[in-house]
Design a protein around this motif. Structure first.
Motif, PDB file in Angstrom:
ATOM      1  N   VAL A  69       0.812  -1.216   0.000  1.00 21.18           N
ATOM      2  CA  VAL A  69       0.000   0.000   0.000  1.00 21.18           C
ATOM      3  C   VAL A  69       0.847   1.268   0.000  1.00 21.18           C
ATOM      4  CG1 VAL A  69      -1.925  -1.154   1.152  1.00 21.18           C
ATOM      5  CG2 VAL A  69      -0.245   0.083   2.515  1.00 21.18           C
ATOM      6  N   ASP A  70       2.058   1.214   0.535  1.00 20.67           N
ATOM      7  CA  ASP A  70       2.882   2.411   0.606  1.00 20.67           C
ATOM      8  C   ASP A  70       3.541   2.737  -0.729  1.00 20.67           C
ATOM      9  OD1 ASP A  70       2.341   2.989   3.280  1.00 20.67           O
ATOM     10  OD2 ASP A  70       3.871   1.581   3.971  1.00 20.67           O
ATOM     11  N   SER A  71       4.048   1.722  -1.411  1.00 20.17           N
ATOM     12  CA  SER A  71       4.776   1.953  -2.662  1.00 20.17           C
ATOM     13  C   SER A  71       3.929   1.762  -3.901  1.00 20.17           C
ATOM     14  CB  SER A  71       5.975   1.011  -2.737  1.00 20.17           C
ATOM     15  OG  SER A  71       5.535  -0.339  -2.838  1.00 20.17           O
ATOM     16  N   GLY A  72       2.808   1.036  -3.771  1.00 22.34           N
ATOM     17  CA  GLY A  72       2.007   0.694  -4.941  1.00 22.34           C
ATOM     18  C   GLY A  72       2.590  -0.442  -5.749  1.00 22.34           C
ATOM     19  N   ILE A  73       3.595  -1.134  -5.226  1.00 17.77           N
ATOM     20  CA  ILE A  73       4.209  -2.255  -5.946  1.00 17.77           C
ATOM     21  C   ILE A  73       3.284  -3.467  -5.886  1.00 17.77           C
ATOM     22  CG2 ILE A  73       6.147  -3.862  -5.976  1.00 17.77           C
ATOM     23  CD1 ILE A  73       7.844  -1.658  -4.727  1.00 17.77           C
ATOM     24  N   TRP A  74       2.987  -4.028  -7.048  1.00 19.17           N
ATOM     25  CA  TRP A  74       2.224  -5.271  -7.120  1.00 19.17           C
ATOM     26  C   TRP A  74       3.180  -6.417  -6.833  1.00 19.17           C
ATOM     27  CZ3 TRP A  74      -2.971  -5.479  -7.503  1.00 19.17           C
ATOM     28  CH2 TRP A  74      -3.627  -4.317  -7.951  1.00 19.17           C
ATOM     29  N   LEU A  75       2.829  -7.265  -5.890  1.00 22.54           N
ATOM     30  CA  LEU A  75       3.730  -8.322  -5.433  1.00 22.54           C
ATOM     31  C   LEU A  75       3.432  -9.675  -6.079  1.00 22.54           C
ATOM     32  CD1 LEU A  75       3.789  -7.328  -1.669  1.00 22.54           C
ATOM     33  CD2 LEU A  75       5.440  -6.730  -3.446  1.00 22.54           C
ATOM     34  N   GLU A  76       2.178 -10.068  -6.100  1.00 23.17           N
ATOM     35  CA  GLU A  76       1.776 -11.314  -6.758  1.00 23.17           C
ATOM     36  C   GLU A  76       0.375 -11.149  -7.304  1.00 23.17           C
ATOM     37  OE1 GLU A  76       4.094 -15.070  -4.702  1.00 23.17           O
ATOM     38  OE2 GLU A  76       2.010 -14.735  -4.194  1.00 23.17           O
ATOM     39  N   ALA A  77       0.119 -11.862  -8.380  1.00 22.45           N
ATOM     40  CA  ALA A  77      -1.237 -11.863  -8.941  1.00 22.45           C
ATOM     41  C   ALA A  77      -1.396 -13.078  -9.836  1.00 22.45           C
ATOM     42  CB  ALA A  77      -1.499 -10.588  -9.744  1.00 22.45           C
ATOM     43  N   ALA A  78      -2.603 -13.590  -9.913  1.00 22.74           N
ATOM     44  CA  ALA A  78      -2.929 -14.670 -10.841  1.00 22.74           C
ATOM     45  C   ALA A  78      -4.403 -14.551 -11.211  1.00 22.74           C
ATOM     46  CB  ALA A  78      -2.644 -16.039 -10.222  1.00 22.74           C
ATOM     47  N   ASN A  79      -4.694 -14.719 -12.487  1.00 27.44           N
ATOM     48  CA  ASN A  79      -6.078 -14.591 -12.973  1.00 27.44           C
ATOM     49  C   ASN A  79      -6.710 -13.285 -12.498  1.00 27.44           C
ATOM     50  OD1 ASN A  79      -5.883 -17.230 -14.081  1.00 27.44           O
ATOM     51  ND2 ASN A  79      -6.377 -18.086 -12.076  1.00 27.44           N
ATOM     52  N   ALA A  80      -5.878 -12.252 -12.356  1.00 34.06           N
ATOM     53  CA  ALA A  80      -6.314 -11.035 -11.672  1.00 34.06           C
ATOM     54  C   ALA A  80      -7.314 -10.220 -12.465  1.00 34.06           C
ATOM     55  CB  ALA A  80      -5.099 -10.166 -11.331  1.00 34.06           C
ATOM     56  N   ASN A  81      -7.450 -10.467 -13.765  1.00 36.10           N
ATOM     57  CA  ASN A  81      -8.419  -9.733 -14.590  1.00 36.10           C
ATOM     58  C   ASN A  81      -9.666 -10.558 -14.888  1.00 36.10           C
ATOM     59  OD1 ASN A  81      -6.915  -7.298 -14.866  1.00 36.10           O
ATOM     60  ND2 ASN A  81      -5.560  -8.347 -16.297  1.00 36.10           N
ATOM     61  N   MET A  82      -9.823 -11.677 -14.202  1.00 33.45           N
ATOM     62  CA  MET A  82     -11.001 -12.529 -14.394  1.00 33.45           C
ATOM     63  C   MET A  82     -12.152 -12.004 -13.552  1.00 33.45           C
ATOM     64  SD  MET A  82     -11.445 -16.603 -13.505  1.00 33.45           S
ATOM     65  CE  MET A  82     -10.379 -17.118 -14.847  1.00 33.45           C
ATOM     66  N   GLY A  83     -13.303 -11.764 -14.160  1.00 32.88           N
ATOM     67  CA  GLY A  83     -14.481 -11.321 -13.416  1.00 32.88           C
ATOM     68  C   GLY A  83     -15.101 -12.471 -12.648  1.00 32.88           C
ATOM     69  N   ILE A  84     -15.183 -12.335 -11.330  1.00 35.34           N
ATOM     70  CA  ILE A  84     -15.697 -13.384 -10.438  1.00 35.34           C
ATOM     71  C   ILE A  84     -16.672 -12.726  -9.468  1.00 35.34           C
ATOM     72  CG2 ILE A  84     -15.052 -14.933  -8.526  1.00 35.34           C
ATOM     73  CD1 ILE A  84     -12.503 -15.574  -9.993  1.00 35.34           C
ATOM     74  N   PRO A  85     -17.752 -13.407  -9.080  1.00 33.76           N
ATOM     75  CA  PRO A  85     -18.642 -12.815  -8.079  1.00 33.76           C
ATOM     76  C   PRO A  85     -17.879 -12.510  -6.790  1.00 33.76           C
ATOM     77  CG  PRO A  85     -19.699 -14.711  -9.113  1.00 33.76           C
ATOM     78  CD  PRO A  85     -18.272 -14.709  -9.576  1.00 33.76           C
ATOM     79  N   PRO A  86     -17.918 -11.278  -6.308  1.00 29.87           N
ATOM     80  CA  PRO A  86     -17.199 -10.957  -5.076  1.00 29.87           C
ATOM     81  C   PRO A  86     -17.954 -11.325  -3.818  1.00 29.87           C
ATOM     82  CG  PRO A  86     -18.234  -8.993  -5.934  1.00 29.87           C
ATOM     83  CD  PRO A  86     -18.529 -10.093  -6.928  1.00 29.87           C
ATOM     84  N   ALA A  87     -19.211 -11.760  -3.970  1.00 29.54           N
ATOM     85  CA  ALA A  87     -20.073 -12.051  -2.820  1.00 29.54           C
ATOM     86  C   ALA A  87     -20.033 -10.859  -1.855  1.00 29.54           C
ATOM     87  CB  ALA A  87     -19.655 -13.369  -2.156  1.00 29.54           C
ATOM     88  N   SER A  88     -20.057 -11.119  -0.567  1.00 26.68           N
ATOM     89  CA  SER A  88     -20.180 -10.022   0.396  1.00 26.68           C
ATOM     90  C   SER A  88     -18.914  -9.192   0.560  1.00 26.68           C
ATOM     91  CB  SER A  88     -20.608 -10.562   1.761  1.00 26.68           C
ATOM     92  OG  SER A  88     -21.971 -10.922   1.738  1.00 26.68           O
ATOM     93  N   SER A  89     -17.793  -9.613  -0.033  1.00 25.33           N
ATOM     94  CA  SER A  89     -16.618  -8.742   0.014  1.00 25.33           C
ATOM     95  C   SER A  89     -16.902  -7.424  -0.691  1.00 25.33           C
ATOM     96  CB  SER A  89     -15.400  -9.434  -0.615  1.00 25.33           C
ATOM     97  OG  SER A  89     -15.534  -9.573  -2.016  1.00 25.33           O
ATOM     98  N   ALA A  90     -17.899  -7.408  -1.581  1.00 27.60           N
ATOM     99  CA  ALA A  90     -18.296  -6.163  -2.250  1.00 27.60           C
ATOM    100  C   ALA A  90     -18.796  -5.117  -1.274  1.00 27.60           C
ATOM    101  CB  ALA A  90     -19.381  -6.459  -3.295  1.00 27.60           C
ATOM    102  N   LYS A  91     -19.219  -5.532  -0.084  1.00 28.02           N
ATOM    103  CA  LYS A  91     -19.703  -4.557   0.902  1.00 28.02           C
ATOM    104  C   LYS A  91     -18.608  -3.576   1.312  1.00 28.02           C
ATOM    105  CE  LYS A  91     -23.429  -7.355   2.932  1.00 28.02           C
ATOM    106  NZ  LYS A  91     -23.323  -8.688   2.339  1.00 28.02           N
ATOM    107  N   ALA A  92     -17.343  -3.971   1.179  1.00 27.24           N
ATOM    108  CA  ALA A  92     -16.255  -3.029   1.463  1.00 27.24           C
ATOM    109  C   ALA A  92     -16.298  -1.862   0.491  1.00 27.24           C
ATOM    110  CB  ALA A  92     -14.906  -3.739   1.391  1.00 27.24           C
TER     111      ALA A  92
END
Length: 538
Positions: A69-92
């Protein structure tokens, strides 16, 4: 391999530190590994992503992204552009939306308005119960309003008793694909009462079952007429619902009841429900009111009584703790109406939040159709979710997220674990999500999102099975093992700044949705939390 990410392992392995600087403008398409250092042999004990997935046994899609969060450096990702239902995490995201548009000190007002003067205790016109978007209003609140009316010397009305539902779009259910009887899927409008749920209770007697349908709260427990229940001698289905003559008409299979029990059922007509309960309470206080009538516009008049909700920040904190779908939908609609004026549907309100997410959070492709994440038509990418959280770090969201605890080898939550997690969970049938912030023991803060789904298995579930579908609980447990493994991996691997280097893809999709589909809501469920999700610990 079995997971070894215990607190003991962390404390023994994390004595080494990394020191370097790196910058990446975009999240990687593959998981990354740090450059080797003399003192980091302990990293060999950290399972890679493929091992974490294999150990969990999960089937379906797994997408994740994690960013410093401080540097904005992306550390790891996989399938990160795949649209998936976020369920209740969307409440954030909904909480951020409401905080930005309405402000943390915003309050909701429910009013009793008289359209005429009061003469000898009688309103010379209509008395109007006007909703103001308060998702937390309950029967006790209406009771206090009625008590204040009595204290003011009012005993009746010359005209009618009317209910105005406000400017929000009206819908009979958040997600029409859910089973009829689940209490976390009620109707919506600009007025709500008891989270738009009615309390159904039964007791077997010598001549059959005695049943009650009440607008239950702590002090007031008025019987309601807007919802009825009949016990029917049949094997199944357990419940049936019919919209009949302006009422919610329910039946229940006698064989499913047992000796006694209770559960909350959804209310499809929030305005008539609130009016019904208020009339009953008022009559108990010797205030004579006719049956409630609905009105579509608010005439002029004088507010006799005003009930004010808690501030928005407090409401949102409870929403995130208990994952209350109705609260998410109503605060989301309040924000949309404030931004764009009256809207004609819940989807239109969610579309307004999508536009805000692009403008304010830098998201690329949010596809929410509601504000709670209850519908699996809502989609979000791990990149959008983690990136948005990383950008807003330091704002008012993180302090109101609930703590999520890792578990020890016996399954007990490790509340003293040096890895600290503040996040929002999300659970639907064959959908599991977790998004928020993980703080490493050396104080590095990472924003992350882990979204998992098995759409093929979810598609097999009939509408009637959605309350307790076979295999869903086991799959959800596997998804949580993935979340736990990834969080422990990141907390060890990225405890301090590292130098990432591209590596082969190590997180392929495995072979092949409570705001929620909580499997625990059985016939006899009477949990006090409106939509509390399963298994908040990892």
């Amino acid at each position: 391999m079995s997971q070894i990410y215990t607190r003991r392992f962390f404390l023994g392995a994390a004595v080494s530190a990394f020191a370097a600087v790196s910058a990446m403008a975009e999240p990687p398409t593959a998981s990354l590994r740090p450059v080797g250092r003399d003192a980091d042999l302990y990293k060999q004990a950290i399972p890679n992503v493929s091992e974490i997935l294999a150990d969990s046994g999960i089937k379906g899609h797994v997408a994740f992204a994690v960013v410093d969060v401080d540097s904005g450096i992306w550390l790891e990702a996989a399938n990160a552009n795949m649209g998936i239902p976020p369920a209740s995490s969307a409440k954030a995201i909904t909480a951020l939306y409401a905080l930005d548009v309405l402000g943390p000190n915003h309050v909701f007002e429910t009013r009793l308005i008289a359209t005429g003067d009061v003469v000898d205790g009688v309103v010379q016109g209509d008395l109007i119960l006007a909703g103001g978007g308060d998702p937390t209003l309950d029967s006790d609140d209406l009771g206090v309003m009625a008590e204040k009316l009595k204290t003011a010397g009012i005993t009746g009305v010359k005209g009618g008793f009317k209910v105005y539902e406000g400017d929000f779009p009206r819908t009979p259910a958040i997600d029409p694909e859910q089973p009829d009887q689940v209490g976390y899927n009620p109707g919506l409008s600009g007025i709500a009462l008891n989270y738009n749920r009615v309390h159904f209770e039964w007791q077997r007697g010598s001549n059959g079952y005695d049943v009650t349908m009440e607008g239950r709260s702590a002090r007031y427990q008025p019987a309601v007429r807007i919802a009825t229940m009949e016990v029917v001698d049949r094997r199944g289905p357990v419940y049936t619902y019919e919209d009949k003559a302006g009422r919610d008409v329910w039946t229940v299979a006698k064989g499913a009841l047992g000796k006694s029990g209770a559960r909350w059922l959804p209310v499809r007509r929030p305005g008539p429900y609130a009016g019904d309960v208020f009339v009953t309470i008022a009559k108990s206080l010797d205030i004579d009111l006719p049956e409630a009538e609905m009105i579509d516009s608010l005439p002029g008049g004088k507010a006799l009584i005003v009930h004010t909700s808690a501030d928005l920040r407090s409401i949102l904190k409870d929403m995130l703790k208990y994952s209350t779908n109705l609260t998410a939908e109503m605060v989301g609609m309040a924000a949309s109406v404030a931004r764009a004026g009256p809207l004609d549907s819940l989807r239109a309100s969610a579309a307004e939040m999508n536009r805000w997410s692009v403008e304010k959070l830098g998201m690329e492709n949010p596809q929410m159709v509601d504000h709670s994440g209850l519908s699996d038509d809502s989609k979000m990418t791990a990149r959008d979710m983690a990136g948005a959280l990383g950008r807003i770090h330091g704002t008012g969201l993180r302090p109101i997220l609930k703590p999520v605890y890792l578990r020890d080898d016996r399954g007990r939550p490790e509340r003293d674990n040096p890895i600290k997690i503040d996040a929002k969970t999300g659970t639907l049938n064959f959908v599991s999500a977790l998004a928020g912030f993980v703080t490493t023991p050396e104080g590095r803060v990472l924003a992350f999102a882990v979204l998992s789904a098995n759409p093929e298995e979810r598609a097999k579930i009939s509408r009637e099975e959605r309350e307790r579908p076979p295999g869903a609980r086991t799959w959800n447990g596997r998804a949580k093992r993935v979340q736990r493994g990834l969080l422990e991996r990141w907390a060890l691997l990225y405890n301090v700044t590292v130098v990432p280097e591209p590596a082969p893809v190590v997180a392929p999709e495995p072979e092949t949705e409570t705001t929620s589909d909580p499997a625990s809501e059985a016939v006899a469920d009477n949990a006090p939390a409106p939509d509390a999700e399963l298994e908040p610990e990892l």
